[in-house]
Scaffold this motif. Structure first.
Motif, PDB file in Angstrom:
ATOM      1  N   ARG A   1       1.377  -1.303   0.404  1.00  0.00           N
ATOM      2  CA  ARG A   1      -0.376   0.496   0.001  1.00  0.00           C
ATOM      3  C   ARG A   1       0.773   0.853   0.308  1.00  0.00           C
ATOM      4  NH1 ARG A   1      -2.583  -0.167   6.208  1.00  0.00           N
ATOM      5  NH2 ARG A   1      -0.468  -0.053   7.602  1.00  0.00           N
ATOM      6  N   GLU A   2       0.191   2.034  -0.283  1.00  0.00           N
ATOM      7  CA  GLU A   2       1.056   3.680  -0.699  1.00  0.00           C
ATOM      8  C   GLU A   2       0.244   4.329  -0.186  1.00  0.00           C
ATOM      9  OE1 GLU A   2       3.392   6.263  -3.489  1.00  0.00           O
ATOM     10  OE2 GLU A   2       2.985   4.332  -4.050  1.00  0.00           O
ATOM     11  N   CYS A   3       0.767   5.534   0.410  1.00  0.00           N
ATOM     12  CA  CYS A   3      -0.228   6.546   1.085  1.00  0.00           C
ATOM     13  C   CYS A   3       0.112   7.756   0.464  1.00  0.00           C
ATOM     14  CB  CYS A   3       0.597   7.490   2.265  1.00  0.00           C
ATOM     15  SG  CYS A   3      -0.331   9.039   3.090  1.00  0.00           S
ATOM     16  N   GLU A   4      -1.556   8.019  -0.169  1.00  0.00           N
ATOM     17  CA  GLU A   4      -2.235   9.028  -1.566  1.00  0.00           C
ATOM     18  C   GLU A   4      -1.260  10.494  -0.704  1.00  0.00           C
ATOM     19  OE1 GLU A   4      -5.305   8.267  -1.925  1.00  0.00           O
ATOM     20  OE2 GLU A   4      -5.382   6.507  -3.398  1.00  0.00           O
ATOM     21  N   LEU A   5      -0.770  10.662   0.282  1.00  0.00           N
ATOM     22  CA  LEU A   5      -0.701  12.205   1.152  1.00  0.00           C
ATOM     23  C   LEU A   5       0.879  12.510   1.381  1.00  0.00           C
ATOM     24  CD1 LEU A   5      -3.934  12.198   4.078  1.00  0.00           C
ATOM     25  CD2 LEU A   5      -3.574  13.794   1.470  1.00  0.00           C
TER      26      LEU A   5
ATOM     27  N   GLY B   1      11.074   1.226   2.289  1.00  0.00           N
ATOM     28  CA  GLY B   1      11.699   2.141   1.608  1.00  0.00           C
ATOM     29  C   GLY B   1      11.119   3.895   2.511  1.00  0.00           C
ATOM     30  N   GLU B   2      11.326   4.442   1.900  1.00  0.00           N
ATOM     31  CA  GLU B   2      10.770   5.853   2.599  1.00  0.00           C
ATOM     32  C   GLU B   2       9.595   5.978   4.008  1.00  0.00           C
ATOM     33  OE1 GLU B   2      13.419   8.880   2.820  1.00  0.00           O
ATOM     34  OE2 GLU B   2      14.914   7.028   1.398  1.00  0.00           O
ATOM     35  N   THR B   3       9.969   6.254   5.528  1.00  0.00           N
ATOM     36  CA  THR B   3       8.961   6.426   5.958  1.00  0.00           C
ATOM     37  C   THR B   3       8.175   7.565   5.976  1.00  0.00           C
ATOM     38  OG1 THR B   3       9.890   8.350   7.562  1.00  0.00           O
ATOM     39  CG2 THR B   3      10.516   5.997   8.146  1.00  0.00           C
ATOM     40  N   GLY B   4       8.525   8.226   5.198  1.00  0.00           N
ATOM     41  CA  GLY B   4       7.397   9.202   4.720  1.00  0.00           C
ATOM     42  C   GLY B   4       6.696  10.809   5.974  1.00  0.00           C
ATOM     43  N   ASP B   5       5.416  11.197   5.826  1.00  0.00           N
ATOM     44  CA  ASP B   5       5.739  11.600   7.133  1.00  0.00           C
ATOM     45  C   ASP B   5       5.139  11.016   8.256  1.00  0.00           C
ATOM     46  OD1 ASP B   5       5.107  14.016   8.774  1.00  0.00           O
ATOM     47  OD2 ASP B   5       4.050  15.057   7.562  1.00  0.00           O
ATOM     48  N   VAL B   6       5.971  11.180   9.185  1.00  0.00           N
ATOM     49  CA  VAL B   6       5.038  10.666  10.339  1.00  0.00           C
ATOM     50  C   VAL B   6       3.982  11.001  11.546  1.00  0.00           C
ATOM     51  CG1 VAL B   6       7.470   9.842  11.426  1.00  0.00           C
ATOM     52  CG2 VAL B   6       7.169  12.051  12.052  1.00  0.00           C
TER      53      VAL B   6
ATOM     54  N   ILE C   1      -1.592  11.476   8.672  1.00  0.00           N
ATOM     55  CA  ILE C   1      -2.802  10.759   8.910  1.00  0.00           C
ATOM     56  C   ILE C   1      -3.048  10.116   7.482  1.00  0.00           C
ATOM     57  CG2 ILE C   1      -5.159  10.049   8.989  1.00  0.00           C
ATOM     58  CD1 ILE C   1      -5.607  12.881  11.194  1.00  0.00           C
ATOM     59  N   HIS C   2      -2.556   8.423   7.396  1.00  0.00           N
ATOM     60  CA  HIS C   2      -2.593   8.036   6.089  1.00  0.00           C
ATOM     61  C   HIS C   2      -3.197   7.100   5.545  1.00  0.00           C
ATOM     62  CE1 HIS C   2       2.320   8.228   7.352  1.00  0.00           C
ATOM     63  NE2 HIS C   2       2.165   7.011   7.648  1.00  0.00           N
ATOM     64  N   GLU C   3      -3.908   7.766   4.031  1.00  0.00           N
ATOM     65  CA  GLU C   3      -4.588   7.700   3.238  1.00  0.00           C
ATOM     66  C   GLU C   3      -4.153   6.610   2.040  1.00  0.00           C
ATOM     67  OE1 GLU C   3      -8.415   7.630   1.439  1.00  0.00           O
ATOM     68  OE2 GLU C   3      -7.887   8.672   3.607  1.00  0.00           O
ATOM     69  N   TRP C   4      -4.351   5.634   2.524  1.00  0.00           N
ATOM     70  CA  TRP C   4      -4.421   4.659   2.002  1.00  0.00           C
ATOM     71  C   TRP C   4      -4.592   4.640   0.480  1.00  0.00           C
ATOM     72  CZ3 TRP C   4       0.657   3.313   3.603  1.00  0.00           C
ATOM     73  CH2 TRP C   4       0.904   3.918   5.192  1.00  0.00           C
TER      74      TRP C   4
END
Length: 59
Positions: free
Chosen positions: A11-15, A33-38, A41-44
């Motif tokens: 899955r990938e966060c759209e935000l 991979g990268e942690t993204g923004d910790v 509020i992830h939108e998968w």
């Protein structure tokens, strides 16, 4: 009629772009991979075109 429910394996966060994959050994999601923004509020991206239900074929 029976059905098979197939959960997503990645899955990938759209935000924030964070990507995760399902790890059977750990029985949970692992960052891939990268942690993204910790603080995101992830939108998968597992809605829309993803279809978790597959009809079972009768023999």
């Amino acid at each position: 009629m029976s059905v098979t429910i197939t959960p997503p394996r990645e899955r990938e966060c759209e935000l924030c772009g964070r990507t995760e994959r399902w790890d059977d050994d750990r029985d949970g999601w692992q960052i891939d991979g990268e942690t993204g923004d910790v603080y995101c509020i992830h939108e998968w991206d597992i809605n829309g075109s993803f279809t978790p239900i597959e009809p079972s074929k009768s023999s």
